[in-house]
Enzyme design. Structure first.
Site, PDB file in Angstrom:
ATOM      1  CE  LYS A   1      -3.690  -2.450   2.538  1.00  0.00           C
ATOM      2  NZ  LYS A   1      -4.551  -2.437   3.759  1.00  0.00           N
TER       3      LYS A   1
ATOM      4  CE1 TYR B   1      -9.105  -3.438   1.009  1.00  0.00           C
ATOM      5  CE2 TYR B   1      -8.558  -1.305   0.043  1.00  0.00           C
ATOM      6  CZ  TYR B   1      -8.197  -2.431   0.765  1.00  0.00           C
ATOM      7  OH  TYR B   1      -6.911  -2.550   1.240  1.00  0.00           O
TER       8      TYR B   1
ATOM      9  CG  PHE C   1     -13.173   0.455   7.932  1.00  0.00           C
ATOM     10  CD1 PHE C   1     -12.591   0.133   6.706  1.00  0.00           C
ATOM     11  CD2 PHE C   1     -13.861  -0.543   8.615  1.00  0.00           C
ATOM     12  CE1 PHE C   1     -12.683  -1.147   6.176  1.00  0.00           C
ATOM     13  CE2 PHE C   1     -13.963  -1.833   8.092  1.00  0.00           C
ATOM     14  CZ  PHE C   1     -13.377  -2.126   6.863  1.00  0.00           C
TER      15      PHE C   1
ATOM     16  NE  ARG D   1      -5.906 -12.858   5.109  1.00  0.00           N
ATOM     17  CZ  ARG D   1      -6.716 -11.793   5.228  1.00  0.00           C
ATOM     18  NH1 ARG D   1      -6.659 -10.809   4.318  1.00  0.00           N
ATOM     19  NH2 ARG D   1      -7.543 -11.690   6.228  1.00  0.00           N
TER      20      ARG D   1
ATOM     21  NE  ARG E   1      -1.769  -5.926   7.379  1.00  0.00           N
ATOM     22  CZ  ARG E   1      -2.879  -6.538   6.951  1.00  0.00           C
ATOM     23  NH1 ARG E   1      -3.347  -7.589   7.597  1.00  0.00           N
ATOM     24  NH2 ARG E   1      -3.518  -6.101   5.880  1.00  0.00           N
TER      25      ARG E   1
ATOM     26  CG  ASN F   1      -3.169  -2.707   7.197  1.00  0.00           C
ATOM     27  OD1 ASN F   1      -3.083  -2.299   6.041  1.00  0.00           O
ATOM     28  ND2 ASN F   1      -4.206  -3.402   7.617  1.00  0.00           N
TER      29      ASN F   1
ATOM     30  CG  HIS G   1      -4.982  -6.600  -0.218  1.00  0.00           C
ATOM     31  ND1 HIS G   1      -6.187  -6.705   0.439  1.00  0.00           N
ATOM     32  CD2 HIS G   1      -5.070  -7.437  -1.295  1.00  0.00           C
ATOM     33  CE1 HIS G   1      -6.969  -7.548  -0.221  1.00  0.00           C
ATOM     34  NE2 HIS G   1      -6.313  -8.014  -1.278  1.00  0.00           N
TER      35      HIS G   1
ATOM     36  CD  GLU H   1      -8.580  -9.472  -3.540  1.00  0.00           C
ATOM     37  OE1 GLU H   1      -7.387  -9.792  -3.341  1.00  0.00           O
ATOM     38  OE2 GLU H   1      -9.400  -9.312  -2.621  1.00  0.00           O
TER      39      GLU H   1
HETATM   40  P1  IDP Z   1      -7.256  -7.358   5.767  1.00  0.00           P
HETATM   41  O1  IDP Z   1      -6.484  -6.345   4.959  1.00  0.00           O
HETATM   42  O2  IDP Z   1      -6.418  -7.897   6.909  1.00  0.00           O
HETATM   43  O3  IDP Z   1      -7.881  -8.433   4.925  1.00  0.00           O
HETATM   44  P2  IDP Z   1      -9.948  -6.238   6.038  1.00  0.00           P
HETATM   45  O4  IDP Z   1     -10.850  -6.469   7.192  1.00  0.00           O
HETATM   46  O5  IDP Z   1     -10.276  -6.919   4.751  1.00  0.00           O
HETATM   47  O6  IDP Z   1      -8.446  -6.582   6.499  1.00  0.00           O
HETATM   48  O7  IDP Z   1      -9.889  -4.654   5.810  1.00  0.00           O
HETATM   49  C1  IDP Z   1      -9.308  -4.134   4.638  1.00  0.00           C
HETATM   50  C2  IDP Z   1      -8.448  -2.958   5.014  1.00  0.00           C
HETATM   51  O8  IDP Z   1      -9.260  -1.915   5.534  1.00  0.00           O
HETATM   52  C3  IDP Z   1      -7.434  -3.224   6.127  1.00  0.00           C
HETATM   53  O9  IDP Z   1      -6.248  -3.828   5.663  1.00  0.00           O
HETATM   54  C4  IDP Z   1      -7.192  -1.821   6.660  1.00  0.00           C
HETATM   55  O10 IDP Z   1      -6.303  -1.088   5.806  1.00  0.00           O
HETATM   56  C5  IDP Z   1      -8.581  -1.220   6.557  1.00  0.00           C
HETATM   57  N1  IDP Z   1      -9.348  -1.407   7.805  1.00  0.00           N
HETATM   58  C6  IDP Z   1      -9.957  -2.522   8.247  1.00  0.00           C
HETATM   59  N2  IDP Z   1     -10.588  -2.341   9.404  1.00  0.00           N
HETATM   60  C7  IDP Z   1     -10.371  -1.049   9.724  1.00  0.00           C
HETATM   61  C8  IDP Z   1     -10.775  -0.230  10.837  1.00  0.00           C
HETATM   62  O11 IDP Z   1     -11.464  -0.670  11.763  1.00  0.00           O
HETATM   63  N3  IDP Z   1     -10.332   1.056  10.826  1.00  0.00           N
HETATM   64  C9  IDP Z   1      -9.580   1.570   9.817  1.00  0.00           C
HETATM   65  N4  IDP Z   1      -9.187   0.837   8.746  1.00  0.00           N
HETATM   66  C10 IDP Z   1      -9.572  -0.453   8.710  1.00  0.00           C
HETATM   67 MG    MG Z   2      -9.387  -8.274   3.523  1.00  0.00          MG
END
Ligand code: IDP
Ligand code: MG
Length: 144
Positions: free
Chosen positions: A18, A58, A66, A94, A111, A121, A124, A135
């Site tokens: 990212k 997304y 968020f 992952r 992370r 973070n 992805h 994707e």
């Molecule tokens: P992942 O990237 O670990 O699969 P997801 O739940 O799919 O996590 O969320 C996608 C992305 O959205 C996360 O990587 C993060 O950048 C952002 N995100 C997820 N949950 C939150 C939150 O509660 N606050 C802010 N950003 C969030």
């Molecule tokens: Mg995800």
């Protein structure tokens, strides 16, 4: 002679480094971790995406609270998109990435070593074989 069992378990997954990873100069560090684990880079491209591409990527999150700041973040500068291939690549990536919230991610994960944020973070990784297929089609249509 080729081992057919290795071929059968090879899997592809979509990874994003990212914009925070690019800004912080962590592209090499992160790619190195994937490569050292034994995953193969089969496609790689640096690009800056627009909101429409973010919405498609997304799709499952666009209605979440968020999402608006996440959308602003992922479109804020260049990112690196890549496809990695290897045995159980979806799950392995992952694991290497670590938990979504950098504050909770285990040390030794990307992370957990480099992020203190739930949003910024760094990486992805597709969350299932089905997501990976969707994707990869979205980011690298010539590959499928
Ligand atoms: P992942 O990237 O670990 O699969 P997801 O739940 O799919 O996590 O969320 C996608 C992305 O959205 C996360 O990587 C993060 O950048 C952002 N995100 C997820 N949950 C939150 C939150 O509660 N606050 C802010 N950003 C969030
Ligand atoms: Mg995800």
């Amino acid at each position: 002679m080729a081992d057919p069992t290795i071929q059968k378990t090879a899997q592809r997954t979509l990874v994003l480094l990212k914009p925070d990873a690019v800004r912080r100069g962590l592209v090499g560090e992160i790619l190195s971790r994937f490569e050292k684990r034994g995953l193969t880079i089969v496609a790689l491209d640096m690009r800056t995406i627009d909101g429409e591409q973010a919405d498609k990527h997304y799709a499952e999150h666009v209605e979440r609270d968020f999402y608006p700041p996440l959308r602003a973040f992922v479109t804020s500068g260049p990112l690196v998109a890549l496809v990695l291939e290897g045995d159980s690549a979806v799950e392995v990536v992952r694991g290497i990435n670590g938990a979504t919230d950098g504050r909770k991610a285990a040390p030794g994960t990307i992370r957990g070593d480099f992020s203190l944020s739930n949003r910024e973070n760094l990486v992805h990784g597709s969350d299932s074989a089905e997501s990976a297929e969707r994707e990869i089609g979205l980011w690298f249509p010539d590959l499928v």
